[in-house]
Enzyme design. Structure first.
Site, mmCIF file in Angstrom:
data_model
loop_
_atom_site.group_PDB
_atom_site.id
_atom_site.type_symbol
_atom_site.label_atom_id
_atom_site.label_comp_id
_atom_site.label_asym_id
_atom_site.label_seq_id
_atom_site.Cartn_x
_atom_site.Cartn_y
_atom_site.Cartn_z
ATOM 1 C CB CYS A 150 32.811 -15.552 -19.447
ATOM 2 S SG CYS A 150 31.596 -15.504 -18.116
ATOM 3 C CB CYS A 305 30.858 -10.221 -14.040
ATOM 4 S SG CYS A 305 32.146 -9.966 -15.289
ATOM 5 C CB THR A 307 36.588 -11.291 -16.107
ATOM 6 O OG1 THR A 307 35.342 -10.840 -16.642
ATOM 7 C CG2 THR A 307 36.988 -12.599 -16.756
#
Length: 362
Positions: A150, A305, A307
Site C-alpha cells: 500500500c 490510495c 499505488t
C-alpha cells in the site's frame, strides 16, 4: 478484545512538552502531552471494550514516550500507533522481533471496525528485513485480506520506523513487501518520497483476463459492467489496478457525481480480474493535474490510495491524457507523482502523520 486509546487533547500551556519527534508530530494535531489520565471514557460491546484517556498531565510524560510505550512486553496486549496518509488510516504495530504478525487476520478486521474497534483501513506490521532489506512490511486490510502493499501505508511505515529508531532529518530505508522492494525517503520537511518501482503492464501479470491491445498491455480496452461499456487501462504496482476516465463514447468523468459504493464493488469483483482489483475513477483537470476517487480491493471507498495514484498517472500517460509529472487530487488531499522516463520508476511524494497510540487486549 479490549482497546485503550490515548486521544489527542489540549493541556494547560504551562505543561512541559515531550521533546522527541513523536510528540512534536502529534503536537501538530493538537497541544498534546502525555501523562496521568484525569478522565476515562468507556464503551462496551460483547466482543471488546474501548477506553480513551483524555486531559493528561505532562509531568510524567516520559512514562508515555513512544519508545517506552511500544517496548512494553505484556502478555495478551497489543500496543500500536495509529497513522494516516491523507486520511488513509492504519494501525501500525512494532513487529520487529518476529517474522509472524502479532495478530491474526480476523483480529485485524475487528481492530479496523469503525464502530466496534479502533477504526482503520488496515493494520501494518513493521517486521525484520529479508533478503538484505532493512525491514519487511505486511498489511491486513479492514476485511482481513492481505494485499501485496500500500502506497500510503509505506509512507506511514517510514514515519513509524523513524519514530521507533528516533531518527531525525532525512533518512531512507529499504523495505521488502509483497510487491517487491520499496524505498521510501523521509524528506527534511517531513514529507515522504517513495520509489515505487516500475509499473507492470503485461495483462496476465496485472492480472486481468482482458486481452492486451497495446502489445501485451491493456490500454483503453472495453470493460462491460452491468451492461455499460467503460474504457479501462490495467496497471499493476505490485497490486492490481483498473483505471477509467469514463464510459465508452461518453464524456470525461466528473468523479464527484459517482455513486462509488454502488459501482465500486462491481469493478472489484468483475470476472475479468481473477485477483479482484482496485479501481480508480479519474477526472482530467489539466495535463499535470488529475483528480481521482478510488474503490480499494478489500477496503472499499477510502480517502486516498498511493499505488492507485501512481497507476493512474501511468494510465494517463499511456492514453495520452497527461504528462509524466502530475499532482493527483484525492479526497484526503494531493499527492505528487512522477513516472521518470530515464529509469521507468514511479516516485510518489506525500505526507504521513501520527494520530494517537493505544493498546488492545487480545
Amino acid at each position: 478484545m479490549e482497546i485503550a486509546a490515548v486521544s489527542t487533547v489540549s493541556v494547560a500551556p504551562q505543561s512541559r512538552r515531550v521533546s522527541n519527534a513523536f510528540s512534536r508530530n502529534l503536537g501538530s494535531v493538537s497541544s498534546l502531552s502525555f501523562g496521568f489520565f484525569e478522565k476515562e471514557y468507556c464503551f462496551k460491546s460483547p466482543s471488546l471494550r474501548v477506553s480513551a484517556a483524555a486531559s493528561m498531565d505532562a509531568v510524567t510524560a516520559e512514562k508515555f514516550s513512544p519508545a517506552s510505550f511500544l517496548d512494553k512486553k505484556e502478555t495478551g496486549v497489543l500496543h500500536f500507533v495509529k497513522y494516516h496518509g491523507l486520511g488513509n488510516d492504519f494501525i501500525l504495530v512494532d513487529n520487529r522481533d518476529s517474522s509472524e504478525p502479532k495478530i491474526t487476520q480476523e483480529q485485524a478486521a475487528k481492530l479496523c471496525d469503525r464502530n466496534f474497534g479502533v477504526g482503520a483501513d488496515g493494520v501494518i506490521f513493521a517486521m525484520p528485513g529479508v533478503n538484505g532489506t532493512d525491514y519487511a512490511m505486511r498489511i491486513f486490510n479492514s476485511d482481513g485480506s492481505e494485499p501485496e502493499m500500500c502506497g500510503n501505508g509505506v509512507r506511514c511505515f517510514a514515519r513509524f520506523i523513524a519514530e521507533l529508531e528516533n531518527l531525525q532529518g532525512k533518512h531512507s530505508f529499504t523495505i521488502h513487501t509483497g510487491a517487491g522492494l520499496i524505498v521510501p525517503e523521509i524528506q527534511d520537511d517531513g514529507q515522504v518520497k517513495v520509489d515505487m518501482g516500475t509499473p507492470i503492464l503485461k495483462a496476465q501479470d496485472v492480472p486481468t483476463k482482458l486481452s492486451g491491445n497495446k502489445g501485451e498491455a491493456v490500454v483503453e480496452a472495453e470493460l462491460v459492467v452491468d451492461g455499460v461499456s467503460w474504457n479501462v487501462t490495467c496497471v499493476s504496482m505490485g497490486n492490481p489496478h483498473c483505471i477509467t476516465f469514463g464510459k465508452k463514447g461518453g464524456p470525461n468523468l466528473k468523479v464527484d457525481d459517482l455513486n462509488l459504493p454502488e459501482i465500486g464493488p462491481k469493478f472489484e469483483h468483475h470476472e475479468m480480474f481473477p485477483a479482484r482489483t482496485n479501481t480508480e475513477f479519474v477526472e482530467v483537470l489539466s495535463r499535470s493535474h488529475l483528480k481521482m476517487r478510488v474503490w480499494e480491493r478489500g477496503a472499499g471507498a477510502t480517502l486516498a490510495c498511493g499505488t492507485g495514484a501512481c497507476a493512474l498517472v501511468v494510465a494517463a500517460v499511456l492514453e495520452g491524457r497527461a504528462d509524466r509529472k502530475c499532482t493527483v487530487d484525492l479526497p484526503g488531499g494531493p499527492l505528487e507523482i512522477e513516472w521518470k522516463q530515464e529509469d521507468n520508476h514511479i516516485y510518489m511524494t506525500g505526507p504521513a502523520e501520527a494520530v494517537f497510540y493505544g493498546s488492545a487486549l487480545l
